[in-house]
Design an enzyme around this catalytic site. Structure first.
Site: not given
Length: 322
Positions: A46, A224-225, A221-222, A41, A228-229, A72
Protein backbone atom coordinates in the site's frame (compact mmCIF):
# COMPACT_ATOMS: atom_id res chain seq x y z
CA UNK A 1 -7.11 -14.56 18.61
CA UNK A 2 -10.07 -12.32 19.47
CA UNK A 3 -10.53 -9.42 17.06
CA UNK A 4 -12.81 -6.38 17.25
CA UNK A 5 -15.89 -6.65 15.03
CA UNK A 6 -14.83 -3.63 12.96
CA UNK A 7 -11.33 -2.86 11.67
CA UNK A 8 -9.67 -0.26 9.45
CA UNK A 9 -7.84 -1.05 6.23
CA UNK A 10 -5.21 1.53 5.36
CA UNK A 11 -4.71 1.18 1.60
CA UNK A 12 -6.81 4.29 0.95
CA UNK A 13 -4.76 6.55 3.20
CA UNK A 14 -1.68 5.52 1.19
CA UNK A 15 -3.05 7.10 -1.98
CA UNK A 16 -5.09 4.34 -3.55
CA UNK A 17 -6.63 5.92 -6.69
CA UNK A 18 -6.11 9.50 -5.41
CA UNK A 19 -3.43 11.51 -3.63
CA UNK A 20 -3.86 11.65 0.14
CA UNK A 21 -1.91 14.12 2.27
CA UNK A 22 -0.42 13.17 5.59
CA UNK A 23 -2.88 15.52 7.32
CA UNK A 24 -5.82 13.86 5.58
CA UNK A 25 -4.53 10.41 6.52
CA UNK A 26 -4.13 11.46 10.15
CA UNK A 27 -7.71 12.76 10.18
CA UNK A 28 -8.99 9.36 9.01
CA UNK A 29 -6.92 7.49 11.58
CA UNK A 30 -8.01 9.79 14.39
CA UNK A 31 -11.66 9.50 13.33
CA UNK A 32 -11.30 5.71 13.42
CA UNK A 33 -9.73 5.84 16.88
CA UNK A 34 -12.44 8.19 18.13
CA UNK A 35 -15.06 5.80 16.79
CA UNK A 36 -13.57 2.97 18.84
CA UNK A 37 -11.66 1.12 16.11
CA UNK A 38 -8.62 -0.59 17.58
CA UNK A 39 -7.63 -3.05 14.85
CA UNK A 40 -5.69 -1.67 11.88
CA UNK A 41 -4.50 -3.52 8.77
CA UNK A 42 -1.69 -2.41 6.49
CA UNK A 43 0.78 -3.85 3.95
CA UNK A 44 4.10 -2.99 2.29
CA UNK A 45 2.23 -2.92 -1.03
CA UNK A 46 0.00 0.00 0.00
CA UNK A 47 1.75 3.10 -1.30
CA UNK A 48 4.97 1.05 -1.46
CA UNK A 49 5.56 1.47 2.26
CA UNK A 50 3.59 4.69 2.77
CA UNK A 51 0.71 3.02 4.59
CA UNK A 52 3.06 1.34 7.07
CA UNK A 53 4.86 4.65 7.67
CA UNK A 54 1.61 6.49 8.35
CA UNK A 55 -0.04 3.92 10.60
CA UNK A 56 3.24 3.47 12.49
CA UNK A 57 3.53 7.20 13.14
CA UNK A 58 -0.06 7.26 14.39
CA UNK A 59 0.09 4.21 16.67
CA UNK A 60 3.47 5.12 18.14
CA UNK A 61 1.76 7.62 20.42
CA UNK A 62 -0.84 5.09 21.59
CA UNK A 63 -0.64 2.48 24.33
CA UNK A 64 0.38 -0.74 22.51
CA UNK A 65 -1.93 -2.73 24.77
CA UNK A 66 -4.88 -0.87 23.27
CA UNK A 67 -4.44 -1.68 19.58
CA UNK A 68 -4.02 -4.62 17.20
CA UNK A 69 -2.00 -4.36 13.99
CA UNK A 70 -1.73 -6.66 11.00
CA UNK A 71 0.57 -6.29 8.04
CA UNK A 72 1.48 -8.55 5.17
CA UNK A 73 4.41 -10.53 3.81
CA UNK A 74 5.34 -11.77 0.36
CA UNK A 75 6.48 -8.52 -1.23
CA UNK A 76 9.98 -7.10 -0.78
CA UNK A 77 10.54 -3.37 -1.29
CA UNK A 78 13.83 -2.04 -2.69
CA UNK A 79 14.87 1.58 -3.37
CA UNK A 80 13.83 2.71 -6.83
CA UNK A 81 16.05 4.61 -9.25
CA UNK A 82 13.06 6.67 -10.34
CA UNK A 83 10.21 8.49 -8.63
CA UNK A 84 6.79 7.19 -9.59
CA UNK A 85 3.80 9.53 -9.68
CA UNK A 86 1.57 6.45 -9.76
CA UNK A 87 2.15 2.72 -9.57
CA UNK A 88 -0.19 -0.22 -8.95
CA UNK A 89 -3.06 2.22 -8.48
CA UNK A 90 -1.31 4.22 -5.77
CA UNK A 91 -0.72 7.94 -6.30
CA UNK A 92 2.61 9.41 -5.16
CA UNK A 93 3.93 6.24 -3.51
CA UNK A 94 7.26 6.08 -1.73
CA UNK A 95 10.28 5.57 -3.99
CA UNK A 96 10.48 1.79 -3.86
CA UNK A 97 10.10 -1.03 -6.35
CA UNK A 98 8.74 -4.36 -5.20
CA UNK A 99 8.96 -8.02 -6.05
CA UNK A 100 7.32 -11.17 -4.72
CA UNK A 101 9.21 -13.52 -2.43
CA UNK A 102 7.34 -16.14 -0.39
CA UNK A 103 10.45 -18.07 0.69
CA UNK A 104 11.68 -18.49 4.27
CA UNK A 105 14.29 -15.76 3.83
CA UNK A 106 11.82 -13.56 1.95
CA UNK A 107 9.25 -13.73 4.74
CA UNK A 108 11.87 -12.96 7.39
CA UNK A 109 13.21 -10.04 5.35
CA UNK A 110 9.69 -8.71 4.81
CA UNK A 111 8.89 -8.75 8.53
CA UNK A 112 12.15 -7.04 9.47
CA UNK A 113 11.57 -4.34 6.86
CA UNK A 114 8.00 -3.78 8.07
CA UNK A 115 9.19 -3.26 11.64
CA UNK A 116 11.61 -0.64 10.33
CA UNK A 117 8.97 1.20 8.29
CA UNK A 118 6.41 1.05 11.08
CA UNK A 119 8.82 2.19 13.76
CA UNK A 120 6.93 -0.05 16.18
CA UNK A 121 7.98 -3.05 18.24
CA UNK A 122 4.72 -4.95 17.83
CA UNK A 123 2.99 -6.66 14.92
CA UNK A 124 0.10 -8.87 15.99
CA UNK A 125 -0.88 -10.61 12.76
CA UNK A 126 0.95 -11.43 9.52
CA UNK A 127 -1.00 -12.21 6.36
CA UNK A 128 0.64 -13.76 3.31
CA UNK A 129 -0.30 -11.24 0.61
CA UNK A 130 -1.85 -12.32 -2.70
CA UNK A 131 -0.39 -15.82 -2.82
CA UNK A 132 -2.12 -17.57 -5.73
CA UNK A 133 -3.16 -14.29 -7.36
CA UNK A 134 -4.17 -14.56 -11.00
CA UNK A 135 -1.60 -11.89 -11.85
CA UNK A 136 1.27 -14.25 -10.97
CA UNK A 137 0.86 -16.03 -14.31
CA UNK A 138 3.57 -18.61 -14.96
CA UNK A 139 5.20 -17.81 -11.60
CA UNK A 140 2.17 -19.03 -9.65
CA UNK A 141 3.56 -22.51 -8.95
CA UNK A 142 6.98 -21.07 -8.10
CA UNK A 143 5.43 -18.92 -5.39
CA UNK A 144 3.36 -21.85 -4.09
CA UNK A 145 6.52 -23.90 -3.79
CA UNK A 146 8.41 -21.08 -2.07
CA UNK A 147 5.72 -20.80 0.57
CA UNK A 148 5.18 -24.51 1.11
CA UNK A 149 8.92 -25.27 1.18
CA UNK A 150 9.88 -22.52 3.63
CA UNK A 151 7.68 -19.45 3.90
CA UNK A 152 5.10 -21.00 6.20
CA UNK A 153 7.90 -22.28 8.45
CA UNK A 154 9.12 -18.71 8.91
CA UNK A 155 5.65 -17.63 10.00
CA UNK A 156 5.28 -20.56 12.40
CA UNK A 157 8.65 -19.72 13.95
CA UNK A 158 7.68 -16.07 14.38
CA UNK A 159 4.47 -17.14 16.08
CA UNK A 160 6.12 -19.72 18.35
CA UNK A 161 8.74 -17.11 19.35
CA UNK A 162 5.99 -14.63 20.29
CA UNK A 163 6.94 -12.12 17.59
CA UNK A 164 3.38 -12.37 16.24
CA UNK A 165 0.16 -13.75 17.72
CA UNK A 166 -1.55 -15.03 14.58
CA UNK A 167 -0.81 -15.84 10.94
CA UNK A 168 -2.80 -16.38 7.79
CA UNK A 169 -3.60 -15.35 4.23
CA UNK A 170 -4.59 -11.98 2.77
CA UNK A 171 -6.17 -12.75 -0.61
CA UNK A 172 -8.95 -12.05 -3.10
CA UNK A 173 -9.51 -15.69 -4.07
CA UNK A 174 -10.84 -18.67 -2.12
CA UNK A 175 -9.12 -21.54 -3.94
CA UNK A 176 -5.68 -20.90 -2.46
CA UNK A 177 -7.23 -20.83 1.03
CA UNK A 178 -8.97 -24.14 0.48
CA UNK A 179 -5.74 -25.62 -0.88
CA UNK A 180 -3.58 -24.55 2.07
CA UNK A 181 -5.97 -25.11 4.98
CA UNK A 182 -4.81 -28.31 6.63
CA UNK A 183 -1.41 -28.20 4.91
CA UNK A 184 0.01 -25.22 6.82
CA UNK A 185 -0.88 -23.33 9.98
CA UNK A 186 -3.59 -20.73 9.33
CA UNK A 187 -5.37 -18.79 12.06
CA UNK A 188 -7.01 -16.05 10.01
CA UNK A 189 -7.91 -15.34 6.41
CA UNK A 190 -8.37 -11.79 5.20
CA UNK A 191 -10.72 -12.33 2.26
CA UNK A 192 -11.55 -9.34 0.06
CA UNK A 193 -14.63 -9.16 -2.13
CA UNK A 194 -15.66 -12.82 -2.10
CA UNK A 195 -18.29 -12.80 0.65
CA UNK A 196 -20.52 -9.80 0.09
CA UNK A 197 -24.11 -8.83 -0.60
CA UNK A 198 -23.32 -9.69 -4.24
CA UNK A 199 -21.23 -12.84 -3.78
CA UNK A 200 -21.73 -15.74 -1.40
CA UNK A 201 -21.59 -19.20 -2.97
CA UNK A 202 -17.90 -19.11 -3.89
CA UNK A 203 -17.05 -18.79 -0.19
CA UNK A 204 -19.14 -21.73 1.05
CA UNK A 205 -16.55 -24.50 0.46
CA UNK A 206 -14.00 -22.31 2.21
CA UNK A 207 -16.32 -21.90 5.19
CA UNK A 208 -16.47 -25.67 5.59
CA UNK A 209 -12.67 -25.86 5.57
CA UNK A 210 -12.42 -23.02 8.10
CA UNK A 211 -14.68 -24.93 10.48
CA UNK A 212 -12.63 -28.08 10.01
CA UNK A 213 -9.31 -26.35 10.73
CA UNK A 214 -10.49 -23.67 13.18
CA UNK A 215 -9.74 -20.60 11.07
CA UNK A 216 -11.61 -17.30 11.24
CA UNK A 217 -12.23 -14.67 8.58
CA UNK A 218 -11.61 -10.96 8.27
CA UNK A 219 -13.88 -9.75 5.48
CA UNK A 220 -12.76 -6.84 3.31
CA UNK A 221 -14.04 -5.36 0.06
CA UNK A 222 -17.64 -5.34 1.28
CA UNK A 223 -18.62 -2.89 -1.48
CA UNK A 224 -17.16 -5.09 -4.29
CA UNK A 225 -14.89 -2.23 -5.44
CA UNK A 226 -17.65 0.36 -5.23
CA UNK A 227 -20.98 -0.65 -6.74
CA UNK A 228 -22.47 -1.66 -3.38
CA UNK A 229 -21.67 1.82 -2.09
CA UNK A 230 -22.69 3.86 -5.12
CA UNK A 231 -25.42 1.73 -6.64
CA UNK A 232 -25.66 0.99 -10.38
CA UNK A 233 -24.58 3.56 -12.96
CA UNK A 234 -22.16 4.13 -15.85
CA UNK A 235 -19.25 4.74 -13.46
CA UNK A 236 -20.06 1.94 -11.00
CA UNK A 237 -17.17 -0.47 -10.42
CA UNK A 238 -17.21 -4.17 -9.62
CA UNK A 239 -14.00 -6.14 -8.99
CA UNK A 240 -11.88 -3.10 -9.94
CA UNK A 241 -13.52 -2.76 -13.37
CA UNK A 242 -16.63 -1.07 -14.77
CA UNK A 243 -19.55 -3.20 -13.59
CA UNK A 244 -21.11 -5.37 -16.33
CA UNK A 245 -24.81 -5.19 -17.17
CA UNK A 246 -25.86 -8.28 -15.20
CA UNK A 247 -24.16 -6.97 -12.04
CA UNK A 248 -25.80 -3.58 -12.49
CA UNK A 249 -29.20 -5.24 -12.79
CA UNK A 250 -28.64 -7.41 -9.74
CA UNK A 251 -27.61 -4.43 -7.63
CA UNK A 252 -30.67 -2.48 -8.81
CA UNK A 253 -32.89 -5.36 -7.66
CA UNK A 254 -31.15 -5.47 -4.27
CA UNK A 255 -31.63 -1.71 -3.91
CA UNK A 256 -35.39 -2.00 -4.49
CA UNK A 257 -35.76 -4.48 -1.65
CA UNK A 258 -33.55 -2.36 0.61
CA UNK A 259 -35.76 0.66 -0.08
CA UNK A 260 -38.82 -1.35 0.91
CA UNK A 261 -37.24 -1.85 4.34
CA UNK A 262 -35.92 1.74 4.53
CA UNK A 263 -32.30 0.54 4.58
CA UNK A 264 -29.67 2.03 2.27
CA UNK A 265 -27.65 -0.23 -0.04
CA UNK A 266 -24.28 0.53 1.61
CA UNK A 267 -25.73 -0.09 5.08
CA UNK A 268 -26.95 -3.50 3.96
CA UNK A 269 -23.58 -4.24 2.33
CA UNK A 270 -21.64 -3.31 5.46
CA UNK A 271 -23.82 -5.34 7.79
CA UNK A 272 -24.31 -8.44 5.66
CA UNK A 273 -21.00 -10.27 6.38
CA UNK A 274 -21.02 -9.70 10.12
CA UNK A 275 -23.99 -12.05 10.50
CA UNK A 276 -21.80 -15.07 9.78
CA UNK A 277 -20.29 -16.90 12.75
CA UNK A 278 -16.91 -17.36 11.04
CA UNK A 279 -16.44 -13.63 10.42
CA UNK A 280 -14.22 -12.19 13.14
CA UNK A 281 -14.01 -8.64 11.78
CA UNK A 282 -15.33 -6.40 9.00
CA UNK A 283 -12.52 -4.40 7.37
CA UNK A 284 -13.51 -0.95 6.14
CA UNK A 285 -11.30 1.59 4.41
CA UNK A 286 -11.56 5.19 3.23
CA UNK A 287 -9.49 8.29 2.57
CA UNK A 288 -12.04 10.62 4.16
CA UNK A 289 -12.82 11.05 7.84
CA UNK A 290 -16.44 11.93 7.02
CA UNK A 291 -16.86 8.64 5.11
CA UNK A 292 -15.34 6.73 8.01
CA UNK A 293 -17.84 8.26 10.42
CA UNK A 294 -20.72 7.57 8.04
CA UNK A 295 -19.71 3.92 7.63
CA UNK A 296 -19.45 3.45 11.39
CA UNK A 297 -22.94 4.93 11.82
CA UNK A 298 -24.30 2.48 9.24
CA UNK A 299 -22.63 -0.44 11.02
CA UNK A 300 -24.56 0.55 14.14
CA UNK A 301 -27.90 0.34 12.34
CA UNK A 302 -30.25 -2.48 13.18
CA UNK A 303 -31.00 -4.36 9.97
CA UNK A 304 -34.35 -6.20 10.10
CA UNK A 305 -34.23 -9.95 9.49
CA UNK A 306 -37.08 -9.41 7.04
CA UNK A 307 -34.64 -7.69 4.65
CA UNK A 308 -32.39 -10.74 4.48
CA UNK A 309 -35.46 -12.99 4.17
CA UNK A 310 -36.82 -10.99 1.22
CA UNK A 311 -33.43 -10.94 -0.52
CA UNK A 312 -33.22 -14.71 -0.08
CA UNK A 313 -36.74 -15.29 -1.42
CA UNK A 314 -35.88 -13.15 -4.45
CA UNK A 315 -32.79 -15.27 -5.11
CA UNK A 316 -30.51 -12.28 -4.59
CA UNK A 317 -28.58 -13.79 -1.69
CA UNK A 318 -27.88 -17.44 -1.01
CA UNK A 319 -27.68 -18.96 2.44
CA UNK A 320 -25.11 -21.60 3.28
CA UNK A 321 -26.47 -25.11 3.73
CA UNK A 322 -24.49 -26.19 6.79
Amino acid sequence: MLLPQVSLGTANIAGMYSTVSREQADEVLQAAWNAGIRYFDTAPHYGHGLSERRIGDFLREKNPDEWILSTKVGRILKPSVEIHSEISGFKNPLSFDQHFDFSYDGIMRSVEDSFQRLGLNKIDVLFVHDLGDIGHGSNKQIYYDQFEDGGHKALSELKSQGVIKAMGLGVNQTDICEYLLGKVEIDLILLAGRYTLLEQEQAFPLFQKCREYDAKLVIGGVFNSGILATGPGPNAHFDYEVAPKQIQQRVAAIMEICKKHKITLPAAALNFPKKHELVASILIGTAKASSLTRNMDMLEQRIPDALWDDLTKAGLIVNEDV
